[in-house]
Motif scaffolding. Structure first.
Motif, short mmCIF file in Angstrom:
data_model
loop_
_atom_site.label_atom_id
_atom_site.label_comp_id
_atom_site.label_asym_id
_atom_site.label_seq_id
_atom_site.Cartn_x
_atom_site.Cartn_y
_atom_site.Cartn_z
N UNK A 1 51.14 83.56 26.05
CA UNK A 1 50.28 84.46 26.82
C UNK A 1 50.05 83.99 28.26
N UNK A 2 50.71 82.91 28.65
CA UNK A 2 50.82 82.58 30.07
C UNK A 2 49.69 81.83 30.73
N UNK A 3 48.85 81.12 30.00
CA UNK A 3 47.82 80.31 30.66
C UNK A 3 48.46 79.28 31.58
N UNK A 4 49.59 78.71 31.17
CA UNK A 4 50.28 77.72 31.98
C UNK A 4 50.86 78.33 33.25
N UNK A 5 51.36 79.55 33.17
CA UNK A 5 51.95 80.20 34.34
C UNK A 5 50.88 80.49 35.39
N UNK B 1 52.35 87.20 11.68
CA UNK B 1 51.59 87.82 10.61
C UNK B 1 51.20 89.26 10.95
N UNK B 2 51.09 89.52 12.24
CA UNK B 2 50.68 90.86 12.68
C UNK B 2 50.56 90.89 14.18
N UNK B 3 50.36 92.06 14.76
CA UNK B 3 50.25 92.21 16.21
C UNK B 3 48.89 91.70 16.68
N UNK B 4 48.90 90.99 17.78
CA UNK B 4 47.67 90.46 18.39
C UNK B 4 47.21 91.44 19.46
N UNK B 5 45.95 91.88 19.40
CA UNK B 5 45.42 92.86 20.35
C UNK B 5 44.23 92.32 21.12
N UNK B 6 44.08 91.00 21.16
CA UNK B 6 42.94 90.40 21.85
C UNK B 6 43.22 90.16 23.32
N UNK B 7 42.42 89.27 23.90
CA UNK B 7 42.57 88.90 25.31
C UNK B 7 43.93 88.25 25.53
N UNK B 8 44.60 88.64 26.60
CA UNK B 8 45.93 88.09 26.90
C UNK B 8 45.78 86.67 27.45
N UNK B 9 45.42 85.77 26.57
CA UNK B 9 45.21 84.38 26.94
C UNK B 9 45.53 83.49 25.76
N UNK C 1 50.26 71.42 31.90
CA UNK C 1 49.96 70.62 30.71
C UNK C 1 48.48 70.68 30.39
N UNK C 2 47.65 70.67 31.42
CA UNK C 2 46.20 70.73 31.21
C UNK C 2 45.76 72.11 30.74
N UNK C 3 46.52 73.14 31.06
CA UNK C 3 46.13 74.51 30.72
C UNK C 3 46.48 74.90 29.30
N UNK C 4 47.44 74.21 28.67
CA UNK C 4 47.91 74.62 27.33
C UNK C 4 46.91 74.20 26.26
N UNK C 5 46.32 75.16 25.53
CA UNK C 5 45.32 74.81 24.52
C UNK C 5 45.90 74.12 23.30
N UNK C 6 47.21 74.19 23.12
CA UNK C 6 47.85 73.55 21.98
C UNK C 6 48.51 72.22 22.34
#
Length: 286
Positions: free
Chosen positions: A145-149, A117-125, A178-183
């Motif tokens: 955004x790499x929470x799992x990495x 929908x548009x560019x995301x400029x928030x926290x890289x998380x 798996x525990x780190x992925x919010x989705x």
């Protein structure tokens, strides 16, 4: 002068000897006896201290499994070989049916496959981005955004074109990703085979809506389920029964007939995912 100092010196010597005897007795009384079997169990573990077993390191898990044999088999990096070794030490029976679980990312959409929908400029998380509406059209897909990495201690995950990707040659199956992925896109799947067939999608929107959001999402068409009962479609999403999966002509046909190519292999030697079938051109009515 010297004669008056002797009694004090002898008193100090006596006190020192007395304290030494007391400390010696206390050390013997309070000495911790380590069970030799505990040391053997600890040595049988991979000593990665990944925490995937639910305990703070291999030493704690060794203590726990000594006290509760029901915890046997929780060491994902060690797998069935470690479980069998510990069972031998503790004289326990271990089930041969449990397959080693490895992470599967239920999304295969790279940057060009997604609708934004548009560019995301928030926290890289991913956690931060997931809290906002409309970061990307598909609310089920990988945010990239790499929470799992960052959760992985073994460098087994990377972000490739906005998609979390597992390097199975480095993965220990600790489940931290798996525990780190919010989705909840990353599922620990029992790998009964070196490469497992999976449905790389969690989208439960209708096929029409999914087509608008993602080029490679599941549209719930049911073609896979018509080939084999290993697949079933519910809530517009194809799902696999991993316990019943084996590489057969039927499962291969199901994968090849999938119009969006969402059925893929994952594993150490998995073949490259095929591209989705081109959509038929719509002829305008005159």
């Amino acid at each position: 002068m010297w004669s008056s100092a002797w009694p004090a010196g002898l008193t100090m010597l006596g006190l020192g000897l007395g304290f030494a005897v007391v400390l010696l007795i206390a050390s013997e009384k309070l000495k911790m006896v380590i069970d030799p079997k505990l040391e053997e169990v600890h040595k049988a573990l991979p000593n990665l201290d990944c925490g995937g077993c639910g305990f703070a390191g291999c030493a704690k898990y060794a203590e726990a499994v000594m006290g509760n044999p029901q915890l046997l088999g929780r060491c994902a990096p060690g797998g069935s070989a470690t479980a069998a070794a510990i069972a031998g030490i503790l004289n326990l029976q271990v089930s041969a049916s449990g397959a080693h679980k490895m992470p599967v990312v239920h999304c295969r959409a790279h940057t060009d496959d997604k609708t934004y929908y548009g560019a995301y400029h928030g926290i890289e998380s991913c956690l931060a981005a997931n809290a906002l509406p409309n970061v990307q059209a598909c609310k089920f897909g990988c945010l990239g955004y790499g929470d799992c990495t960052r959760a992985c201690k073994f460098g087994a995950l990377s972000i490739v074109e906005d998609l979390a990707t597992v390097d199975y040659s480095k993965c220990t199956g600790c489940s931290a990703c798996a525990k780190a992925c919010p989705r909840n896109l990353i599922e620990m799947v029992p790998f009964a085979h070196e490469n497992m067939m999976v449905v790389a999608c969690r989208n439960t929107e209708t096929g029409k809506v999914t087509r608008q959001m993602c080029k490679v999402g599941c549209i719930g068409c049911g073609l896979c389920a018509k080939q084999t009962d290993v697949f079933a479609v519910s809530d517009n999403l194809a799902r696999m029964d991993y316990a019943r999966y084996s590489p057969t002509e039927q499962t291969e046909t199901a994968m090849n007939k999938c119009p969006t190519g969402v059925i893929v292999f994952r594993g150490k030697s998995a073949p490259q995912s095929r591209q989705p079938a081109p959509r038929p051109a719509v002829t305008a009515k005159v």
